[in-house]
Design an enzyme around this catalytic site. Structure first.
Site, PDB file in Angstrom:
ATOM      1  N   SER A 107       0.718  -1.172  -0.363  1.00  0.00           N
ATOM      2  CA  SER A 107      -0.126   0.188  -0.141  1.00  0.00           C
ATOM      3  C   SER A 107       1.052   1.034  -0.162  1.00  0.00           C
ATOM      4  O   SER A 107       1.633   1.425   0.990  1.00  0.00           O
ATOM      5  CB  SER A 107      -0.823  -0.429   1.217  1.00  0.00           C
ATOM      6  OG  SER A 107      -1.558   1.360   1.196  1.00  0.00           O
ATOM      7  N   GLY A 108       0.391   2.441  -1.045  1.00  0.00           N
ATOM      8  CA  GLY A 108       0.806   3.410  -0.620  1.00  0.00           C
ATOM      9  C   GLY A 108       2.561   3.134  -2.485  1.00  0.00           C
ATOM     10  O   GLY A 108       3.149   4.271  -2.228  1.00  0.00           O
ATOM     11  N   THR A 112      -2.155   2.179  -7.639  1.00  0.00           N
ATOM     12  CA  THR A 112      -2.865   2.665  -8.369  1.00  0.00           C
ATOM     13  C   THR A 112      -2.270   3.844  -9.863  1.00  0.00           C
ATOM     14  O   THR A 112      -2.525   4.493 -11.215  1.00  0.00           O
ATOM     15  CB  THR A 112      -3.512   3.311  -7.662  1.00  0.00           C
ATOM     16  OG1 THR A 112      -4.198   2.498  -6.835  1.00  0.00           O
ATOM     17  CG2 THR A 112      -4.367   4.214  -7.871  1.00  0.00           C
ATOM     18  N   ASN A 157      -1.239   5.606   3.152  1.00  0.00           N
ATOM     19  CA  ASN A 157      -1.651   6.186   1.640  1.00  0.00           C
ATOM     20  C   ASN A 157      -3.142   7.091   1.748  1.00  0.00           C
ATOM     21  O   ASN A 157      -4.206   6.317   2.698  1.00  0.00           O
ATOM     22  CB  ASN A 157      -1.496   5.141   1.310  1.00  0.00           C
ATOM     23  CG  ASN A 157      -1.650   5.529  -0.433  1.00  0.00           C
ATOM     24  OD1 ASN A 157      -1.836   6.504  -0.671  1.00  0.00           O
ATOM     25  ND2 ASN A 157      -2.131   4.658  -2.015  1.00  0.00           N
ATOM     26  N   SER A 160      -5.683   5.339  -0.687  1.00  0.00           N
ATOM     27  CA  SER A 160      -5.682   4.211  -0.374  1.00  0.00           C
ATOM     28  C   SER A 160      -6.672   3.742  -1.406  1.00  0.00           C
ATOM     29  O   SER A 160      -7.810   3.638  -1.055  1.00  0.00           O
ATOM     30  CB  SER A 160      -5.243   3.438   0.939  1.00  0.00           C
ATOM     31  OG  SER A 160      -4.511   2.377   1.036  1.00  0.00           O
ATOM     32  N   SER A 161      -6.273   1.947  -2.299  1.00  0.00           N
ATOM     33  CA  SER A 161      -7.364   1.876  -3.068  1.00  0.00           C
ATOM     34  C   SER A 161      -7.639   0.459  -2.252  1.00  0.00           C
ATOM     35  O   SER A 161      -6.297  -0.471  -2.089  1.00  0.00           O
ATOM     36  CB  SER A 161      -6.537   0.500  -4.029  1.00  0.00           C
ATOM     37  OG  SER A 161      -5.898   1.484  -4.873  1.00  0.00           O
ATOM     38  N   GLY A 384      -0.528  -5.621  -3.216  1.00  0.00           N
ATOM     39  CA  GLY A 384       0.593  -6.639  -2.682  1.00  0.00           C
ATOM     40  C   GLY A 384       0.681  -7.005  -1.392  1.00  0.00           C
ATOM     41  O   GLY A 384      -0.248  -6.995  -0.455  1.00  0.00           O
ATOM     42  N   GLU A 386       0.782  -8.103   1.516  1.00  0.00           N
ATOM     43  CA  GLU A 386       0.491  -7.135   3.882  1.00  0.00           C
ATOM     44  C   GLU A 386       1.412  -7.805   4.738  1.00  0.00           C
ATOM     45  O   GLU A 386       0.562  -8.822   5.407  1.00  0.00           O
ATOM     46  CB  GLU A 386      -0.283  -6.685   3.488  1.00  0.00           C
ATOM     47  CG  GLU A 386      -0.476  -5.621   3.043  1.00  0.00           C
ATOM     48  CD  GLU A 386      -2.387  -5.070   3.107  1.00  0.00           C
ATOM     49  OE1 GLU A 386      -2.875  -4.524   2.046  1.00  0.00           O
ATOM     50  OE2 GLU A 386      -3.166  -5.016   4.310  1.00  0.00           O
TER      51      GLU A 386
HETATM   52  N1  LIG Z   1       4.985   7.947  -9.944  1.00  0.00           N
HETATM   53  C1  LIG Z   1       5.166   8.566  -9.163  1.00  0.00           C
HETATM   54  N2  LIG Z   1       5.058  10.045  -8.925  1.00  0.00           N
HETATM   55  C2  LIG Z   1       5.108  10.446  -8.123  1.00  0.00           C
HETATM   56  N3  LIG Z   1       3.899  10.901  -7.206  1.00  0.00           N
HETATM   57  C3  LIG Z   1       3.567   9.300  -6.958  1.00  0.00           C
HETATM   58  C4  LIG Z   1       4.138   7.984  -8.261  1.00  0.00           C
HETATM   59  N4  LIG Z   1       3.594   7.273  -7.874  1.00  0.00           N
HETATM   60  C5  LIG Z   1       3.084   7.220  -6.071  1.00  0.00           C
HETATM   61  N5  LIG Z   1       3.178   8.318  -6.147  1.00  0.00           N
HETATM   62  C6  LIG Z   1       3.061   8.752  -4.681  1.00  0.00           C
HETATM   63  O1  LIG Z   1       2.307   7.881  -3.687  1.00  0.00           O
HETATM   64  C7  LIG Z   1       0.913   7.450  -3.574  1.00  0.00           C
HETATM   65  C8  LIG Z   1       0.721   6.789  -3.649  1.00  0.00           C
HETATM   66  O2  LIG Z   1       0.125   6.150  -4.764  1.00  0.00           O
HETATM   67  P1  LIG Z   1      -0.478   4.852  -4.817  1.00  0.00           P
HETATM   68  O3  LIG Z   1      -2.174   5.287  -4.735  1.00  0.00           O
HETATM   69  O4  LIG Z   1      -0.376   4.758  -6.250  1.00  0.00           O
HETATM   70  O5  LIG Z   1      -0.391   3.488  -4.301  1.00  0.00           O
HETATM   71  P2  LIG Z   1      -0.787   2.108  -4.374  1.00  0.00           P
HETATM   72  O6  LIG Z   1       0.415   1.702  -4.558  1.00  0.00           O
HETATM   73  O7  LIG Z   1      -2.132   2.268  -5.266  1.00  0.00           O
HETATM   74  O8  LIG Z   1      -1.799   2.069  -2.699  1.00  0.00           O
HETATM   75  P3  LIG Z   1      -2.359   1.741  -1.953  1.00  0.00           P
HETATM   76  O9  LIG Z   1      -2.106  -0.002  -2.567  1.00  0.00           O
HETATM   77  O10 LIG Z   1      -3.107   1.712  -1.327  1.00  0.00           O
HETATM   78  O11 LIG Z   1      -3.537   1.921  -3.466  1.00  0.00           O
HETATM   79  C9  LIG Z   1       0.245   9.124  -4.394  1.00  0.00           C
HETATM   80  O12 LIG Z   1      -0.376   9.519  -3.949  1.00  0.00           O
HETATM   81  C10 LIG Z   1       0.991   9.824  -5.235  1.00  0.00           C
HETATM   82  O13 LIG Z   1       1.412  11.245  -4.261  1.00  0.00           O
HETATM   83 MG   LIG Z   2      -4.031   2.215  -4.728  1.00  0.00          MG
END
Ligand SMILES: Nc1ncnc2c1ncn2[C@@H]1O[C@H](COP(=O)(O)OP(=O)(O)OP(=O)(O)O)[C@@H](O)[C@H]1O
Ligand SMILES: [Mg+2]
Length: 1079
Positions: A107-108, A112, A157, A160-161, A384, A386
């Protein structure tokens, strides 16, 4: 990889496959860190992309970048998400097959974000039409809606999805995105009713309260303040700095309209969202029987309105449970705890199913109705591995999912490797790797797996608890190598496992799960009477979600774990039929801090993302493989036999090349179409040699290129010169032709003119005539006479005869006029005298011609040469002319020197101081001279006493003296030129005779007969030019007449019959002189 080879020294390797120590986690981390610190967040492991969350905006997602990666070979540019997306797209288009991109990470970590960036890449770079624009917008805008309902702020996050998402993007045969389909997995429903400290409920609740307008909130019975809702305040952070709920609400509202939501849909959807909040605020209290009753009826009224359910039935359903006993249904009242449970259960169920409805609704709007075959690229954004402090049923499901996906990856990678080896005819070498199938089996195996055991516990009659479930596990899978409980553990591990825990040794590491709550969560029970209420709801969405058929189905619904297992199985099936690409996201630190690389945290993720495993699989066989053509193309310069061209088959060329470089047999294998290199160091050595060689090649290329440029330039110039020459020659030829045509016309005209020259002026001859005129005038200009005596005149053509005459006249007049203007008063007098002399002597007296050119003097002696006494005697008379003369006595003819003085009125013969004879002009009877050149003159006087007789004189300047005398006396017609002899009067009535003869010597003597004999000499006709000096000087052509050195003019006119008098008379007759008043 070629790009990676070049950049390897500066920022590590771009592909972990090229790491020398590929089994070392430290080397792996070092490479990742080195690159991360240079903001290079992407690195490959073969075709898998490792991405480290930068936590800051990088300038790598621009349009320019998208265009850069579009259609470019995967290995040619630095690693990027776009390269993965583009590669999948290109292969899909060319091979017409399906693909998926699996994005995983904790997460984070940025899953997404990555999936959104890929979607954007397709939206921007794929061909599209105006019609398809709407599909594109829907694909893009489905995200904010799903995120509003499925994402929440967690500790890890802010967005977070809370569900797994698999999205298919459908492309038509042209590669244009034409539709899509979304599958969602395991939405975290528990969040609706409970949030940990520092976390929030799903975004939509806060967005609605913050952004919804007053009327809407009023209609929903909501207040703007989230603190009023118990489902929103458990985490105590309703307001989050990084989230702008108001703005997000606007985006969601806009997205609703794009994704085909009707106003009714939105109304019902928001009604559900609001009713969930109202559910959360329902409070129960005990009645006197210990049964639960609803404390305040307000919320339930709103729910009844918004969900369109009967108020009292809902009320009853929340406080009672319907038990079916055989054919009877009995309502059993709930205690307060169970009522709260029922309330939360219904809130979770409503929200969970609404989310599913939402996904279906979006799918409906993304669906492509066209039945033609489409290819798809799937994007899997799934949680991923956890590992929390306390891992529950959710973590169990998530980690199971990751095991399955790892299994898929291993199978697919190995399969691909194996297939490649087979295809290339290379002997298969078993790859040592950990196959996690054993763990998957532990979880999912029928009857024997953990899920089966859990289901069994959930379904079995009797008192099943989480502990009984744990015991069952120990009993059934206790001997599994990847399963431990406190009871089964050895002394050392026991301490770290609680009595209610069980531990699984996942491929990524150990995870300890707390069994508490497993049964309840797996059952996900919703009381039947509550279901009944919802099935009869007037809210269309609720009715869609709770179908009446569900009530009739007597079979127990599938448990959550089984549902999940089944959906995973079908997901794996879906994925297995597609070509994979992988993106592994890594979270660099827990604080969402840019630039911070937490080694411990990352090492952990590297492990449970299975990156080392993947690398080992990738590297198990060969580090590098490349098609012969490509390999030869890149390195052919290293071998003289293959450079610059290898004409034979590429495989033979490669063989020659590596032999020349000196590869050892164990370092490589040659397949059917590819060379396989086992160790990176072999490749690096080759690459280094190539780098070295490149400089040489570059300078050669430069030289060649410069030469080519020069040659091209030269050729260009040459062609230009030839063109110019041709043009110039053409121009000249055309000019010449034109000139000739013109000449022909002119000649023709000329001939025509010549033929018609005598005709009156007409078009045929006009030009000819003009030309003739012009030519004549131009010639005439150069040949006009230069002086009055020049009688020449250019012969005119017949048509100009008249004009010519006029011109000649004008010309002569002009010359005369000029001449006359140049004549002085003295000269005029002289000329007059000459004219008189001419009239008298021309043709009569010898020596006249010679005298012409001798100017007449004013006088031969000056006044002071005359004796003053004489002067005194003749005073009162103006002396006009004095000349010495020889006087001959009338009798003895003695010669005496005297002066002849001519005054205005008389002529005097003077001897010294005496006037010997005075002759009044009035009495003058005549003047005689001979025709010979003797200088004798006789002045005839009247017969009176006063006069002594005629005066016989001899003067040197006979013409001058006679002319002056006769002019002064105004008796020109009395002058006689005699031949042979003349008579003169001697005085007193006597006469004498003078005989003129021609002798040898000039002499004057008294002959024997007493006559005066004058013997003169014949004067030779001299060239008058020699004597014409006085005329030359005076007749200056500039001033009037001419300056002709050889004096041809004078010759011409002196030689002619015409006299000067005639000449001047002509002029006189024309009136020229009169006109100008000169004569
Ligand atoms: N390529 C990137 N460039 C800049 N910032 C990023 C990038 N990827 C992620 N981030 C930052 O990290 C934060 C978390 O990313 P994201 O929501 O995609 O995580 P996630 O892997 O989907 O987490 P979760 O499993 O909780 O959904 C985003 O809100 C953004 O601020
Ligand atoms: Mg996500």
């Amino acid at each position: 990889m070629e790009g990676a080879l070049i950049a390897r020294d500066r920022v590590g390797v771009q592909d972990f496959v090229l790491l020398d120590s590929h089994t070392s986690e430290t080397a792996f981390l070092n490479n990742l860190r080195k690159r991360y610190q240079e903001n290079l967040i992407y690195t490959y492991i073969g075709t898998l992309l490792v991405s480290v969350n930068p936590y800051k905006e990088l300038d790598i997602y621009t349009m320019t970048q998208m265009q850069l990666y579009r259609g470019v070979n995967f290995f040619e540019l630095p690693p990027h998400l776009y390269a993965i997306a583009d590669n999948a797209y290109r292969v899909m288009c060319s091979e017409y097959n399906n693909h998926f991109i699996l994005i995983s990470g904790e997460s984070g970590a940025g899953k997404t974000e990555a999936s959104k960036k890929i979607l954007q890449y397709y939206a921007v770079t794929c061909p599209t039409t105006e019609q398809l624009q709407i599909v594109r917008d829907r694909l893009l805008l489905s995200n904010p809606v799903l995120e509003a309902f499925g994402n929440a702020k967690t500790l890890r996050n802010d967005n977070s999805s809370r569900f797994g998402k698999y999205m298919d993007i459908q492309f038509d045969f042209k590669g244009a995105p034409v539709g899509g389909h979304i599958l969602s997995y395991l939405i975290e429903k528990s969040r609706v009713v409970h949030q940990n400290h520092g976390e929030r409920n799903f975004h939509i609740f806060y967005q609605l309260l913050e952004g919804g307008d007053k009327d809407l909130l009023c209609w929903l019975g909501l207040e703007r303040n989230p603190q009023k809702y118990s489902y929103l305040i458990q985490g105590r952070c309703a307001k989050v700095f990084s989230i702008n709920d108001k703005n997000d609400w606007k985006i969601v509202r806009k997205a609703f309209s794009i994704i085909d939501f009707t106003e009714k849909d939105i109304e019902h959807l928001l009604g559900i969202v609001a009713s969930v909040l109202h559910f959360g605020n329902i409070q129960f209290e005990e009645d006197s029987n210990g049964h639960a009753i609803i404390r305040n009826g307000t919320q339930i009224k709103w729910i009844s309105k918004l969900l369109g359910v009967h108020l009292s039935i809902l009320q009853e359903a929340l406080t009672h449970r319907k038990i079916e006993a055989r054919s009877e249904e009995v309502l059993s009242p709930l205690n307060v705890d169970l009522a709260f449970y029922a309330r939360d259960a219904v809130a979770k169920a409503i929200y969970g199913r609404t989310f599913t409805w939402l996904v279906n609704k979006i799918n409906g709007s993304l669906a492509n109705k066209d039945s033609t075959r489409k290819t798809v690229i799937g994007l899997l954004d799934i949680y991923g591995f956890e590992v929390l402090d306390t891992n529950s049923f959710e973590q169990f499901c998530i980690n199971y999912c990751n095991e399955k996906l790892q299994q898929l990856l291993i199978e697919m990678t190995l399969k691909a490797e194996q297939e490649e080896y087979e295809l290339e005819g290379i002997e298969w070498e078993p790859i040592p790797y950990f196959n996690n199938k054993i763990i998957c089996d532990l979880v999912e195996q029928k009857y024997k797996g953990i899920i089966s055991i859990l289901d069994e516990e959930c379904l079995r009659p009797g008192e099943a608890t989480d502990l009984s479930f744990l015991e069952k596990l120990e009993e059934k899978v206790g001997d599994h190598a990847h399963f431990v409980t406190r009871k089964l553990a050895d002394q050392k591990t026991r301490k770290s496992i609680d009595w209610v825990d069980f531990r699984l040794l996942h491929y990524a590491g150990e995870v300890t799960y707390c069994a508490v709550g497993f049964l309840e969560k797996n059952n996900d029970l919703l009381y039947r009477n509550l279901k009944e209420v919802l099935c009869n709801s007037k809210n269309v969405i609720i009715r869609d979600c709770f179908l009446l058929s569900e009530l009739d189905n007597r079979r127990r619904p599938e448990t959550v774990a089984t549902q999940f297992k089944n959906s995973l199985t079908s997901l794996i099936e879906i994925l297995m039929s597609k070509e994979p690409s992988y993106v592994r996201c890594i979270k660099p630190n827990e604080n969402k801090e840019p630039g911070k690389f937490d080694d411990y945290l990352i090492r952990h993720q590297v492990k449970y993302l299975g990156l080392m495993e993947h690398l080992r699989v990738r590297r198990a066989g060969f580090a590098y493989r490349r098609k012969y053509e490509l390999f030869l193309q890149r390195y052919k310069s290293l071998c003289p036999a293959t450079w610059p061209h290898w004409r034979g088959p590429a495989a033979e060329g490669v063989e020659k090349l590596i032999k020349h470089i000196g590869y050892k047999p164990e370092e490589y294998k040659l397949g059917r179409t590819k060379i396989f290199i086992r160790f990176p160091k072999t490749l690096f050595a080759t690459e280094d040699a190539f780098e070295f060689r490149k400089h040489l090649l570059v300078s050669r290329l430069q030289a060649k290129y410069k030469g080519c440029l020069g040659k091209r330039e030269y050729q260009k110039k040459r062609e230009a010169a030839i063109k110019l020459e041709a043009c110039w020659r053409g121009a000249l030829a055309r000019k010449e032709a034109k000139r000739r045509t013109w000449a022909v016309q002119i000649i023709r005209k000329f001939i025509n003119g010549f033929i018609n020259r005598k005709n009156p002026l007409c078009p045929e001859n006009v030009e000819f005539v003009r030309l003739v005129q012009y030519t004549y005038f131009m010639k005439l200009r150069d040949h006009v006479p230069k002086n009055v005596l020049d009688k020449s005149w250019l012969q005119p053509p017949s048509i100009l005869e008249e004009t010519s005459q006029m011109l000649q006249k004008i010309c002569i007049r002009n010359l005369v006029r000029k001449y006359c203007r140049g004549v002085t008063a003295e000269k005029k007098v002289q000329l007059q005298q000459k004219v008189v002399a001419s009239a008298i002597f021309r043709g009569k007296k010898e020596g006249y011609l010679q005298s012409i050119n001798q100017p007449f003097m004013d006088t031969r002696l000056k006044e002071n040469d005359i004796n003053p006494k004489v002067l005194q005697l003749i005073h009162g008379e103006k002396i006009k002319y004095v000349t010495p003369v020889v006087k001959y006595d009338r009798n003895g003819f003695k010669a005496r020197e005297r002066l002849l003085v001519l005054t205005q009125a008389s002529a005097y013969v003077v001897e010294m101081a005496k006037i010997k004879q005075k002759i009044d002009y009035a009495t003058l009877k005549g003047i005689s001279t001979s025709n010979l050149s003797d200088g004798m003159v006789v002045i005839h006087v009247p017969e009176d006493n006063k006069q002594k007789g005629d005066v016989i004189l001899q003067c040197e300047h006979i013409f001058e003296t006679v002319t002056k005398l006769c002019m002064l006396a105004n008796k020109q017609n009395l002058v006689k030129v005699v031949q042979g002899s003349l008579q003169f009067r001697v005085g007193s009535g006597k006469e004498g005779t003078m005989i003129f003869t021609v002798g040898q010597e000039p002499q004057i003597f008294k002959a024997k007969d007493g006559q005066l004999t004058v013997a003169g000499r014949h004067v030779k006709t001299e060239n008058p030019a020699s004597t014409s000096s006085w005329l030359q000087g005076s007749v200056n052509p500039d001033k009037g007449l001419m300056r002709n050195r050889n004096c041809s003019w004078s010759l011409s006119w002196l030689g002619t019959e015409r006299s000067l008098q005639d000449e001047i008379s002509t002029h006189l007759s024309t009136g020229t002189f009169d006109a100008i008043g000169l004569l």
